[in-house]
Design a protein around this motif. Structure first.
Motif, PDB file in Angstrom:
ATOM      1  N   ARG A 102       0.816  -1.206   0.000  1.00 13.33           N
ATOM      2  CA  ARG A 102       0.000   0.000   0.000  1.00 13.33           C
ATOM      3  C   ARG A 102       0.857   1.266   0.000  1.00 13.33           C
ATOM      4  NH1 ARG A 102      -2.985  -4.211  -1.128  1.00 13.33           N
ATOM      5  NH2 ARG A 102      -4.549  -4.836   0.408  1.00 13.33           N
ATOM      6  N   LYS A 103       1.874   1.306   0.867  1.00 15.28           N
ATOM      7  CA  LYS A 103       2.637   2.551   1.026  1.00 15.28           C
ATOM      8  C   LYS A 103       3.413   2.916  -0.225  1.00 15.28           C
ATOM      9  CE  LYS A 103       5.703   5.235   3.879  1.00 15.28           C
ATOM     10  NZ  LYS A 103       6.164   5.508   5.238  1.00 15.28           N
ATOM     11  N   ARG A 104       4.085   1.947  -0.818  1.00 11.95           N
ATOM     12  CA  ARG A 104       4.868   2.248  -2.017  1.00 11.95           C
ATOM     13  C   ARG A 104       3.993   2.858  -3.097  1.00 11.95           C
ATOM     14  NH1 ARG A 104       8.522  -2.495  -4.415  1.00 11.95           N
ATOM     15  NH2 ARG A 104       9.188  -2.423  -2.238  1.00 11.95           N
ATOM     16  N   ALA A 150      -5.593   0.834   2.041  1.00  9.58           N
ATOM     17  CA  ALA A 150      -4.756   1.148   3.200  1.00  9.58           C
ATOM     18  C   ALA A 150      -5.597   1.632   4.379  1.00  9.58           C
ATOM     19  CB  ALA A 150      -3.716   2.202   2.822  1.00  9.58           C
ATOM     20  N   ARG A 215       1.816  12.222   4.629  1.00  9.76           N
ATOM     21  CA  ARG A 215       1.718  10.833   4.190  1.00  9.76           C
ATOM     22  C   ARG A 215       3.008  10.060   4.403  1.00  9.76           C
ATOM     23  NH1 ARG A 215      -1.163   9.510  -1.498  1.00  9.76           N
ATOM     24  NH2 ARG A 215      -2.864  10.523  -0.372  1.00  9.76           N
ATOM     25  N   ARG A 216       4.122  10.730   4.407  1.00  3.83           N
ATOM     26  CA  ARG A 216       5.401  10.042   4.629  1.00  3.83           C
ATOM     27  C   ARG A 216       5.419   9.301   5.957  1.00  3.83           C
ATOM     28  NH1 ARG A 216       9.807  14.357   4.633  1.00  3.83           N
ATOM     29  NH2 ARG A 216      11.121  12.515   4.998  1.00  3.83           N
ATOM     30  N   PRO A 219       2.410   4.348   7.788  1.00  8.92           N
ATOM     31  CA  PRO A 219       3.178   3.118   7.543  1.00  8.92           C
ATOM     32  C   PRO A 219       2.535   2.208   6.514  1.00  8.92           C
ATOM     33  CG  PRO A 219       1.863   2.849   9.508  1.00  8.92           C
ATOM     34  CD  PRO A 219       1.614   4.264   9.028  1.00  8.92           C
ATOM     35  N   GLU A 220       3.250   1.178   6.168  1.00 12.32           N
ATOM     36  CA  GLU A 220       2.699   0.108   5.359  1.00 12.32           C
ATOM     37  C   GLU A 220       1.630  -0.628   6.171  1.00 12.32           C
ATOM     38  OE1 GLU A 220       1.417  -1.537   2.838  1.00 12.32           O
ATOM     39  OE2 GLU A 220       3.369  -1.331   1.830  1.00 12.32           O
ATOM     40  N   SER A 221       0.694  -1.237   5.486  1.00 12.71           N
ATOM     41  CA  SER A 221      -0.337  -2.024   6.162  1.00 12.71           C
ATOM     42  C   SER A 221       0.284  -3.259   6.813  1.00 12.71           C
ATOM     43  CB  SER A 221      -1.404  -2.464   5.161  1.00 12.71           C
ATOM     44  OG  SER A 221      -2.203  -3.499   5.695  1.00 12.71           O
TER      45      SER A 221
END
Length: 487
Positions: A102-104, A150, A215-216, A219-221
């Motif tokens: 999700r994050k990438r 996300a 948004r930085r 975290p990733e899910s």
């Protein structure tokens, strides 16, 4: 609580973990607000984009705008390319979101939006403007898939419905802002004719950069990490979140006792995804299709020709239609804001079916009053506002539904697919159906447009009454068991 790991006969690890339950039992905190601000505010940008382009069409076609383009090209060709880009971006980035995280992808899609919007602001030719409208839509479409998946995986099950509903409804905050911004930016006493419209796009870039900074920190899910063999990262991430929440609340969190076992895998083939969505969950696919098509056609029945209806039937000056639009946009946002909590308390089935049916029945009533000549510009707008108060909550629930009723491995792709259907219907089929009807000047044609939109909303409401999933306050894993789950 540490994960228990062993070797899977499928080749990946087999993990028993309580990470999903630990995320779902968290109380609301500042950390969750950070997630909402970092991820959810992109809908405001989408509303801003769509509204601004519609409002600046006249200025772009004028001599001295700095761009050789007609108003029809802005509202026709450029709008169609934006829609096509959104559909393509949703499908392209949706697949990548399920595969690479999700994050990438939610960082990548925002970067695409920012770059394309910035380059739109410096347009010097019609082909340049068209190209970067397509790429702006490409980024926004990708955002819908990456962001919805996300958000649902990071927000506790107790709050998931209302948060998702309000976030999707925030599109209309952007629409209000776009209407008011256009009034200022197109004032030639303040800005030159070839500068003001460029500043509207530049503001979108500035807002996007602010969102990027927040948004930085999102975290990733952890759910995605678990399935893709990164359970230690998921464990540490959840422990860090729990530490922040405990420090804020000043108390220890209760233990999460519910565990699940999953077989980890790097990726899942497209054929498996398609088979899961359209065979294993066929009824849910019918539900998603019905909800998206219903809301897409209702919005085109009302909003596509609203300016033409006001000017044709009520002699409202073109320069004043933006004020009427801002009013109905406010009704669109208030619906999700005030009704969102009920989707978690009263329940999904009752709220989804009732918002669709109510908006459809009210639009039928509006069509009847319009046909009798009982409405003026103000009362018609008030009627639209009431219809859209319910319709907006229903439309937002369509996004919520497809993001929570399919397994995690297919979530972003499912969102992308149904979003693309809804966007194509709303941006391509809808205008083809409603353009001539709402602009013909014949009362009967406009009544028919209203009735088509109302009928499809009522049909979708009836489908929801029978097929909607009782997902309120239930974990995502309980609503749709992951394909990687043991057993």
């Amino acid at each position: 609580m540490a994960v228990t790991e062993r070797k899977s006969p499928q080749g990946g690890g087999t993990v028993t973990t309580a990470v999903p339950a630990r995320l779902d039992r968290l109380p609301w905190s500042r950390w969750h607000w950070m997630v909402v601000i970092g991820l959810g505010t992109v809908w405001i940008l989408d509303g801003l984009e769509v509204t601004v382009v519609g409002n600046i069409a006249g200025r772009l076609s004028e001599q001295g705008s700095g761009l050789p383009i007609s108003s029809a090209q802005v509202t026709g060709t450029a709008a169609a390319l934006y829609v096509a880009g959104a559909c393509a971006g949703a499908l392209f980035f949706g697949r990548l979101t399920d595969r690479f995280g999700r994050k990438r992808l939610f960082m990548m899609t925002l970067a695409v939006y920012l770059g394309a919007t910035a380059l739109t602001a410096v347009s010097f030719s019609s082909w340049w403007f068209f190209l970067f409208r397509f790429l702006t839509g490409f980024g926004i479409g990708g955002e819908y898939a990456a962001i919805n998946s996300a958000i649902d995986e990071l927000i506790p099950s107790k709050y998931r419905g209302r948060v998702d509903i309000v976030i999707n409804g925030s599109f209309w905050l952007g629409a209000i802002g776009g209407s008011l911004l256009s009034i200022v930016a197109l004032n030639t006493d303040l800005f030159a004719a070839n500068v003001g419209w460029r500043l509207t796009f530049a503001l979108g870039v500035v807002l996007g950069l602010v969102i990027l900074l927040v948004r930085r920190n999102v975290p990733e899910s952890p759910r995605w990490l678990l399935i893709h063999g990164r359970e230690q990262e998921a464990e540490q991430l959840v422990a860090d979140i729990e530490g922040q929440v405990e420090a804020e609340k000043g108390r220890r969190l209760p233990a999460a006792t519910q565990e699940m076992t999953i077989h980890q895998r790097e990726s899942i083939g497209f054929a498996t995804i398609a088979r899961t969505v359209f065979s294993r969950y066929r009824r849910r696919a019918v539900l998603g299709f019905s909800l998206f098509i219903g809301q897409a056609f209702l919005y085109n029945a009302i909003t596509f020709g609203f300016g033409a209806i006001l000017t044709t039937f009520y002699d409202v000056p073109t320069s004043d239609t933006g004020y009427y639009f801002a009013f109905i946009a406010a009704g669109n946002f208030l619906g999700p804001l005030l009704l969102g909590k009920l989707f978690d308390t009263v329940g999904r089935r009752v709220m989804i079916s009732s918002t669709y049916l109510l908006s459809g029945v009210l639009l039928f009533g509006t069509a009847w009053l319009f046909d009798r000549g009982a409405l003026d510009a103000v009362t018609l707008t008030v009627s639209w506002c009431v219809v859209l108060f319910f319709a907006s909550a229903g439309a937002s629930s369509a996004y919520l539904t497809v993001s929570e009723v399919f397994p995690m491995e297919t979530r972003a792709m499912a969102i992308a697919f149904f979003y693309a259907i809804g966007t194509a219907a709303g941006g391509i089929s809808g205008p083809l159906v409603f353009a001539d009807l709402t602009e013909s000047g014949a009362v009967g044609d406009t009544v028919l447009a209203f009735q088509i939109g109302a009928g499809l909303m009522c049909a979708a409401g009836l489908v929801a009454a029978f097929l909607a999933v009782r997902a309120e306050r239930r974990s995502l894993e309980e609503v749709a068991r992951p394909l990687s789950a043991a057993g």
